[in-house]
Design an enzyme around this catalytic site. Structure first.
Site, short mmCIF file in Angstrom:
data_model
loop_
_atom_site.label_atom_id
_atom_site.label_comp_id
_atom_site.label_asym_id
_atom_site.label_seq_id
_atom_site.Cartn_x
_atom_site.Cartn_y
_atom_site.Cartn_z
N ASP A 77 -35.59 -4.23 22.16
CA ASP A 77 -36.78 -4.24 21.31
C ASP A 77 -36.72 -5.38 20.30
O ASP A 77 -35.65 -5.95 20.03
CB ASP A 77 -36.90 -2.91 20.56
CG ASP A 77 -37.19 -1.75 21.48
OD1 ASP A 77 -37.73 -1.99 22.59
OD2 ASP A 77 -36.88 -0.60 21.10
N TYR A 122 -24.23 1.37 22.99
CA TYR A 122 -24.99 0.91 21.82
C TYR A 122 -24.35 1.44 20.54
O TYR A 122 -23.77 2.53 20.53
CB TYR A 122 -26.43 1.40 21.88
CG TYR A 122 -27.34 0.60 22.79
CD1 TYR A 122 -28.05 -0.50 22.30
CD2 TYR A 122 -27.50 0.95 24.12
CE1 TYR A 122 -28.90 -1.22 23.13
CE2 TYR A 122 -28.35 0.23 24.96
CZ TYR A 122 -29.05 -0.86 24.46
OH TYR A 122 -29.88 -1.57 25.27
#
Length: 265
Positions: free
Chosen positions: A55, A113
């Site tokens: 993103d 992540y």
């Protein structure tokens, strides 16, 4: 006729200046910048394939892409050339000739992540674009670590997926879910065989809601079971998210030896 080689490249980038990795029509992306650098080196248009769409504002400590080329440039020289043409917020750390069937996205078996929350009332310019500042209250990292363990295992994560994700299956297997504190930084870490659109940010937002008492400490299993996005927490902002590691069963960089690497820059 030259035969094409499949080149794998490992990079790091800060995401605050880019609208994600994937090429956009009206916004600057990491892919666009790299493909322009490759054009300067290879003198032809080259499409690269990234291991993940990220993103806007999301960074990567380890990111892999691959591309096909009939150019005979060595991995070592390609690394140096790319770092010459790339901006300061994108850097190449390794290049390797991969198997023909290697694909940075589809050959990946796990990704990890990390989401960083700067749990402080004091704004820190060194954290801008790299961490979410959270000053409403102190985060109880031990309690949140226990709550995060409910994410472990194979589940349908529809409740932790934004509406924009059009994949056929929302089933993913999480193998790591932890929360720890390092000074004023609280780090949320997740490893899985894949992630849905905004999945990590929604999981972090849900844990923050638990810290605030908006969601019960033991509610995560019921939220997963509900498969209803409305039952989970808010989507945490993008700037705290970083792709930390990309895991391959047959890692193209494992035996990578770029000639000249030990003999100079």
């Amino acid at each position: 006729m030259k035969s094409e080689r499949n080149i794998a490249v490992k990079i790091r980038f800060l995401g605050k200046n880019y609208h994600g990795f994937q090429r956009q029509q009206n916004a600057l992306s990491v892919q666009e910048v790299i493909e322009k650098a490759l054009f300067n080196i290879l003198k032809k248009e080259t499409v690269i394939f990234g291991c993940s769409r990220t993103d806007t504002g999301v960074s990567a400590a380890e990111y892999v892409f691959n591309f096909k080329t009939d150019n005979l440039i060595t991995p070592y020289k390609l690394k140096g050339a790319l770092n010459h043409f790339l901006p300061e917020d994108i850097a190449v750390f390794d290049c390797a000739v991969a198997d023909d069937d290697f694909h940075s996205r589809y050959s990946c078996i796990e990704k990890e992540y990390e989401y960083i929350v700067r749990n402080s009332r004091q704004r820190d310019p060194f954290c801008e674009g790299r961490a979410l500042r959270y000053s409403l209250s102190s985060l109880d990292e031990k309690m949140l670590d226990r709550a995060a363990k409910a994410f472990l295992g194979k589940h349908d994560f529809s409740a932790f997926c934004s509406a924009g994700d059009s994949v056929k299956s929302h089933v993913r297997e999480i193998t790591k879910a932890s929360v720890r504190r390092e000074g004023e930084d609280v780090l949320f870490a997740f490893r899985a065989d894949g992630f849905l659109y905004n999945m990590v940010r929604i999981m972090v937002g849900t844990l923050i809601f638990i810290n605030e008492g908006k969601i019960e400490k033991d509610a995560i299993p019921n939220i997963i079971e509900s498969r209803d996005r409305k039952n989970a927490g808010a989507t945490a902002e993008a700037q705290g998210l970083c792709l930390k590691k990309v895991i391959y069963q047959n890692d193209p960089f494992e035996n990578s030896e770029m000639e000249g690497e030990n003999g100079g820059n």
